[in-house]
Design an enzyme around this catalytic site. Structure first.
Site, short mmCIF file in Angstrom:
data_model
loop_
_atom_site.label_atom_id
_atom_site.label_comp_id
_atom_site.label_asym_id
_atom_site.label_seq_id
_atom_site.Cartn_x
_atom_site.Cartn_y
_atom_site.Cartn_z
N CYS A 16 42.73 107.90 9.97
CA CYS A 16 42.58 108.81 8.83
C CYS A 16 43.95 109.02 8.20
O CYS A 16 44.93 109.24 8.92
CB CYS A 16 42.00 110.13 9.32
SG CYS A 16 41.77 111.35 8.01
N LEU A 17 44.02 108.97 6.88
CA LEU A 17 45.30 109.18 6.20
C LEU A 17 45.84 110.57 6.47
O LEU A 17 47.04 110.81 6.33
CB LEU A 17 45.14 108.95 4.68
CG LEU A 17 44.81 107.51 4.25
CD1 LEU A 17 44.65 107.44 2.74
CD2 LEU A 17 45.89 106.54 4.72
N HIS A 61 32.77 108.60 6.85
CA HIS A 61 34.02 109.31 7.15
C HIS A 61 34.41 110.22 5.98
O HIS A 61 34.77 111.38 6.18
CB HIS A 61 35.09 108.24 7.42
CG HIS A 61 36.47 108.76 7.71
ND1 HIS A 61 37.12 108.54 8.90
CD2 HIS A 61 37.34 109.46 6.93
CE1 HIS A 61 38.32 109.11 8.85
NE2 HIS A 61 38.49 109.66 7.66
N GLY A 85 39.84 104.78 2.04
CA GLY A 85 39.09 105.90 1.49
C GLY A 85 39.96 107.13 1.42
O GLY A 85 40.94 107.25 2.18
ZN ZN Z 1 40.07 110.68 6.75
#
Ligand code: ZN
Length: 186
Positions: A89-90, A131, A46
């Protein structure tokens, strides 16, 4: 098609509330295409607009065989209690922690043509949507951790963040995914 730089924890835009998308312009379509490419190159499931330095209320997800763009998304129903599962998380590379989320949610959002749709999601997709929607309101998964777990996550991040002095994560061009055919790259 191009890869976008990903803002990492500490970049102010990750803390800003996004603005509702009122019009789907060709520029916005290009942004969505680039976000899908960036998410794939970074091997994420995502990606929300603030993570690429943008203020629009939109995100892309690719989880559990669902490849969705959610524009102006809203959670309209929450069911099945709370489930705990690991998230990363990226924008906070190499930091992982268990986060409590609703087991099943229904999200109402607009697609890339502006049409409203609803999707019921649980499992990875449901977690991922929750998220990403958090991102659209300036919230990160680490905000949902207990004080103790948050402290541990921030210790991990202290070591990792030295790699991003400009608070930007620039993906190597070698990570560019292969050109998709015309039909699927719209
Ligand atoms: Zn994230």
């Amino acid at each position: 098609m191009s890869l976008l730089d990903i803002h990492v924890l500490g970049s102010p835009i990750l803390r800003q509330e996004t603005a509702r998308v009122e019009q789907i312009t060709p520029e916005l379509r290009r942004l969505v295409d680039d976000m899908f490419d960036t998410m794939e190159a970074a091997k994420g499931v995502g990606l929300a607009a603030p993570q690429v330095g943008r203020g629009e209320r939109l995100a892309v997800v690719d989880a559990d065989d669902a490849r969705l763009v959610v524009i102006n998304p809203e959670i309209v129903q929450k069911q099945g209690g709370i489930v705990r599962g690991e998230e990363g998380c990226l924008s906070i590379p190499e930091v992982y922690a268990d986060v409590d989320r609703f087991a099943t949610i229904t999200v109402r959002a607009q697609d890339i043509d502006g049409a409203w749709y609803e999707v019921e999601a649980s499992g990875l997709l449901g977690r991922c949507l929750q998220h990403e929607i958090d991102h659209l309101h300036g919230k990160l998964f680490t905000d949902r951790l207990s004080l103790l777990k948050k402290r541990a996550a921030m210790r991990d991040w202290e070591e990792e963040k030295v790699k991003y002095p400009k608070l930007l994560r620039v993906l190597p061009v070698g990570d560019l995914p292969p050109e998709r055919d015309a039909a699927s790259s719209r």
